[in-house]
Design an enzyme around this catalytic site. Structure first.
Site, PDB file in Angstrom:
ATOM      1  N   SER A   1       0.824  -1.143   0.116  1.00  0.00           N
ATOM      2  CA  SER A   1       0.032   0.016  -0.132  1.00  0.00           C
ATOM      3  C   SER A   1       1.021   1.152   0.218  1.00  0.00           C
ATOM      4  O   SER A   1       2.146   1.237  -0.146  1.00  0.00           O
ATOM      5  CB  SER A   1      -0.828   0.006   1.085  1.00  0.00           C
ATOM      6  OG  SER A   1      -0.123  -0.194   2.489  1.00  0.00           O
TER       7      SER A   1
ATOM      8  N   MET B   1      -9.429  27.246  15.954  1.00  0.00           N
ATOM      9  CA  MET B   1     -10.111  28.624  16.250  1.00  0.00           C
ATOM     10  C   MET B   1     -10.546  28.324  17.638  1.00  0.00           C
ATOM     11  O   MET B   1     -10.606  29.223  18.535  1.00  0.00           O
ATOM     12  CB  MET B   1     -11.412  28.844  15.394  1.00  0.00           C
ATOM     13  CG  MET B   1     -12.175  29.771  16.043  1.00  0.00           C
ATOM     14  SD  MET B   1     -13.694  30.079  14.902  1.00  0.00           S
ATOM     15  CE  MET B   1     -14.818  30.439  16.206  1.00  0.00           C
TER      16      MET B   1
ATOM     17  N   GLU C   1      -8.584  24.590   4.117  1.00  0.00           N
ATOM     18  CA  GLU C   1      -7.763  23.750   3.478  1.00  0.00           C
ATOM     19  C   GLU C   1      -8.178  22.797   2.135  1.00  0.00           C
ATOM     20  O   GLU C   1      -7.706  22.482   1.363  1.00  0.00           O
ATOM     21  CB  GLU C   1      -6.926  22.683   4.477  1.00  0.00           C
ATOM     22  CG  GLU C   1      -7.688  21.660   5.113  1.00  0.00           C
ATOM     23  CD  GLU C   1      -8.263  22.085   6.388  1.00  0.00           C
ATOM     24  OE1 GLU C   1      -8.802  23.506   6.388  1.00  0.00           O
ATOM     25  OE2 GLU C   1      -8.676  21.105   7.266  1.00  0.00           O
TER      26      GLU C   1
ATOM     27  N   ASP D   1      -8.160  10.625  -0.591  1.00  0.00           N
ATOM     28  CA  ASP D   1      -7.874  10.706  -1.736  1.00  0.00           C
ATOM     29  C   ASP D   1      -8.748  11.571  -2.704  1.00  0.00           C
ATOM     30  O   ASP D   1      -8.451  12.054  -3.502  1.00  0.00           O
ATOM     31  CB  ASP D   1      -7.803   9.325  -2.598  1.00  0.00           C
ATOM     32  CG  ASP D   1      -6.541   8.468  -2.232  1.00  0.00           C
ATOM     33  OD1 ASP D   1      -5.667   8.965  -2.261  1.00  0.00           O
ATOM     34  OD2 ASP D   1      -6.767   7.269  -1.885  1.00  0.00           O
TER      35      ASP D   1
ATOM     36  N   GLU E   1     -10.884   4.403  -8.411  1.00  0.00           N
ATOM     37  CA  GLU E   1      -9.824   3.806  -7.677  1.00  0.00           C
ATOM     38  C   GLU E   1     -10.197   2.935  -6.617  1.00  0.00           C
ATOM     39  O   GLU E   1     -11.241   3.030  -5.831  1.00  0.00           O
ATOM     40  CB  GLU E   1      -9.212   5.138  -6.937  1.00  0.00           C
ATOM     41  CG  GLU E   1      -7.943   4.593  -6.270  1.00  0.00           C
ATOM     42  CD  GLU E   1      -7.512   5.712  -5.187  1.00  0.00           C
ATOM     43  OE1 GLU E   1      -7.874   6.931  -5.533  1.00  0.00           O
ATOM     44  OE2 GLU E   1      -6.509   5.127  -4.346  1.00  0.00           O
TER      45      GLU E   1
ATOM     46  N   CYS F   1     -10.725  25.419  12.853  1.00  0.00           N
ATOM     47  CA  CYS F   1     -11.629  24.540  13.661  1.00  0.00           C
ATOM     48  C   CYS F   1     -11.433  24.232  14.839  1.00  0.00           C
ATOM     49  O   CYS F   1     -11.526  25.530  15.677  1.00  0.00           O
ATOM     50  CB  CYS F   1     -11.877  23.382  12.946  1.00  0.00           C
ATOM     51  SG  CYS F   1     -13.520  22.440  13.090  1.00  0.00           S
TER      52      CYS F   1
ATOM     53  N   HIS G   1     -13.110  24.585   7.342  1.00  0.00           N
ATOM     54  CA  HIS G   1     -11.912  24.387   6.948  1.00  0.00           C
ATOM     55  C   HIS G   1     -11.325  24.556   5.469  1.00  0.00           C
ATOM     56  O   HIS G   1     -11.830  23.966   4.470  1.00  0.00           O
ATOM     57  CB  HIS G   1     -11.893  22.758   6.930  1.00  0.00           C
ATOM     58  CG  HIS G   1     -11.954  21.909   8.346  1.00  0.00           C
ATOM     59  ND1 HIS G   1     -10.810  21.530   8.827  1.00  0.00           N
ATOM     60  CD2 HIS G   1     -13.217  21.697   8.967  1.00  0.00           C
ATOM     61  CE1 HIS G   1     -11.136  20.872  10.085  1.00  0.00           C
ATOM     62  NE2 HIS G   1     -12.426  20.892  10.053  1.00  0.00           N
TER      63      HIS G   1
HETATM   64  N1  GLN Z   1     -13.558  18.931  18.079  1.00  0.00           N
HETATM   65  C1  GLN Z   1     -14.395  20.079  17.771  1.00  0.00           C
HETATM   66  C2  GLN Z   1     -15.569  19.972  17.377  1.00  0.00           C
HETATM   67  O1  GLN Z   1     -16.286  18.909  17.281  1.00  0.00           O
HETATM   68  C3  GLN Z   1     -13.394  20.910  16.523  1.00  0.00           C
HETATM   69  C4  GLN Z   1     -13.386  19.901  15.265  1.00  0.00           C
HETATM   70  C5  GLN Z   1     -12.476  19.963  14.284  1.00  0.00           C
HETATM   71  O2  GLN Z   1     -11.587  20.404  14.399  1.00  0.00           O
HETATM   72  N2  GLN Z   1     -12.707  19.128  12.992  1.00  0.00           N
HETATM   73  O3  GLN Z   1     -16.378  21.215  17.283  1.00  0.00           O
END
Ligand code: GLN
Length: 535
Positions: A13, A385, A509, A71, A141, A382, A507
């Site tokens: 893998s 923050m 990213e 992926d 895939e 997330c 998020h």
């Molecule tokens: N644990 C936090 C929540 O559930 C942050 C989750 C995360 O960072 N994706 O709100």
């Protein structure tokens, strides 16, 4: 009618099947074709959302809120496709659907078996993806390695697919390892021969072999692989280790893999080059002018894949700013009893990513305090923050015991559960998931980096900023610069008087691309480049 490419892996893998699939998507897209990419995962979890990152790596979230395999992140970064819940199938989902049909009586009188009922359900899901995406070519895939018991139903379904759809409409690619054995001073083709042998036992005969190697393959080796594996020599594609994953489409293109696929499908397409990709992505990532070091403070830092999209987004922001981004991975737990300025030596920016659970939290809070007080550029994502909010509450608003109710019961629950979340019983698929709108306040840093006042970003969390503390935070210099309209949920916080301190509940990213860096990341790297590193 769509055409289908199945991609399997052999020998070991982690050969980069996801990157190979995404790269094939890229070269076909460059020929003017509409592609869709799918991942079939052999595990029994319904989705990876309930798995520990150590087991699975990052959970990639789609616009429609599906928690999927990482992926899919490669697919979106390399191509212009958008994935959804239709692009990732697991054994758990397939069995779930077959068993619930059985209970309803849909198969009344029949014995339910892997063939045909499970394989039919798999094929139906693949055709569904083709239908929803309207793709010319669906690239499928198959997770795991040929020879694993659990991937057998998926491989069997792929074999049947050619029988169902016609020879010309289905294409098989097998990715394998051709290792270099130092003691013998040569590369060895035997593992590839065995792997193809196993695949042929199942009835799948590969049309192309992609050989992962450390170095280029000689003609002799290619001939040998071709003869023993029954694949035309030009269809033995080499894929040597590269400095950047973004070079892989160029490597495939050079060996006319796109032509080999198109001629099998009897498709005539416009010719294309990848000049823009080469110029704007590959050349920039390989030859940057500047260098900057960013600390990523998390608790899964040993694992390469746990923060995959974050690392990629940092690379993209580097491409945008003509800089090589060196990532210093810092274990947040270790920070709890380390001298913080030592840990951040040479660092020009601090990123605290998402996560779950109390372990490592105090270290993250310490890192954020350090960034806030020393004006080090900071990006919180997330949980990052939420930690920034806790830190600010404790150290700037004097709420010493402030915390998130995810971690502790406290008098000052600055991060807490919404009532709707409190009532939920199931863990799987019940967080706030997928894209939500966010309104941005004028003249904020968020406004400056995004350059618009309404954005859509993807979420995956249960806990939220507690609006009871809004006024107090504002009074003490925190700007609540992004709000989910209608629901009054705080999505972005930032600090007045700090060059770049911004933290977001979502998020970003997941939406960054190598040729289109995410503004929060490119702004962050830009600020880091201007910051004199911590002495
Ligand atoms: N644990 C936090 C929540 O559930 C942050 C989750 C995360 O960072 N994706 O709100």
């Amino acid at each position: 009618m769509s055409k289908y490419i199945f991609i399997t892996g052999g020998v070991i893998s982690s050969l980069g099947k996801g990157i190979a699939s995404a790269s094939i998507g890229k070269i076909l897209e460059s020929r003017g074709l509409k592609v869709a990419l799918m991942k079939l995962d052999p595990y029994i979890n319904v989705d990876p959302g309930t798995m520990n990152p150590y087991q699975h790596g990052e959970v990639y979230v789609t616009e429609d809120g599906a928690e999927t395999d990482l992926d899919l992140g490669h697919y979106e970064r390399f191509t212009s496709t958008f994935s959804s819940k239709f692009n990732n199938i697991t054994t758990g989902q397939i069995y779930n659907s077959v068993i619930s049909k059985e209970r309803k009586g849909d198969y009344l009188g029949k014995t339910i078996q892997v063939i045909p009922h499970i394989t039919d359900a798999i094929k139906e899901r693949i055709r569904k993806c083709a239908e929803v995406s309207k793709a010319d070519i669906v690239i499928v895939e198959i997770g795991g390695t040929v020879g694993d018991i659990e991937s057998l139903p998926f491989l069997e379904a792929s074999r049947q697919f050619r029988l169902d759809m016609g020879y010309d409409n289905v294409f098989y690619i097998h990715l394998t390892l051709v290792p270099y054995i130092k003691a013998a001073g040569e590369v060895k083709t035997k593992p590839t021969q065995h792997s193809v042998g196993t695949l042929r036992e199942i009835g799948v005969i590969p049309d192309v072999l992609i050989c992962r190697t450390e170095e280029s393959l000689t003609d002799n080796v290619k001939e040998k692989i071709s003869l023993f594996c029954n694949v035309r020599k030009e269809a033995v594609i080499e894929s040597p280790d590269m400095s950047s994953i973004y070079q892989v489409p160029l490597v495939f293109k050079k060996q006319i893999l796109d032509e080999i696929i198109l001629s099998h499908f009897k498709l005539i397409c416009k010719s294309s080059d990848l000049n823009d990709w080469e110029k704007n992505v590959v050349n920039r990532v390989l030859n940057p002018k500047h260098k900057v070091t960013i600390a990523v403070v998390g608790k899964y830092i040993e694992l390469q894949d746990a923060y995959k999209s974050i690392y990629e987004a940092l690379i993209h922001a580097g491409i945008y700013n003509d800089a090589r981004v060196e990532i210093k991975r810092i274990d947040s737990e270790s920070l709890e009893d380390t001298k913080i300025d030592q840990a951040f030596e040479g660092v020009s920016g601090v990123l605290v990513p998402g996560g779950f659970g109390y372990r490592g939290i105090e270290g993250k809070i310490k890192a954020i305090k350090f960034s806030r007080l020393n004006k080090v550029p900071f990006l919180g994502i997330c949980l990052g923050m939420q930690c920034a909010v806790i830190e600010f509450a404790r150290n700037a608003c004097n709420l010493k015991t402030a915390n998130s109710t995810e971690f502790k019961l406290t008098k000052y629950p600055v991060i807490s559960l919404l009532e709707e979340q409190g009532k939920l019983k199931d863990m799987g698929g019940t967080m706030r998931l997928g894209a939500y709108p966010c309104k941005i306040k004028k003249n904020s840093l968020a406004d400056q980096v995004y350059g618009k006042n309404l954005i859509y970003e993807r979420h995956r969390h249960r806990y939220e900023f507690n609006n009871k503390f809004k006024k107090l935070f504002e009074k003490n210099g925190m700007l609540l610069s992004g709000v989910c309209p209608g629901r009054d949920l705080i999505e972005i916080v930032e600090l007045k008087g700090h060059p770049y301190f911004i933290a977001v509940q979502f998020h970003p990213e997941f939406k960054s691309k190598p040729d289109k860096a995410h503004p929060l990341f490119s702004g962050f790297i830009n600020a880091a480049l201007q910051f004199e590193t911590v002495a």
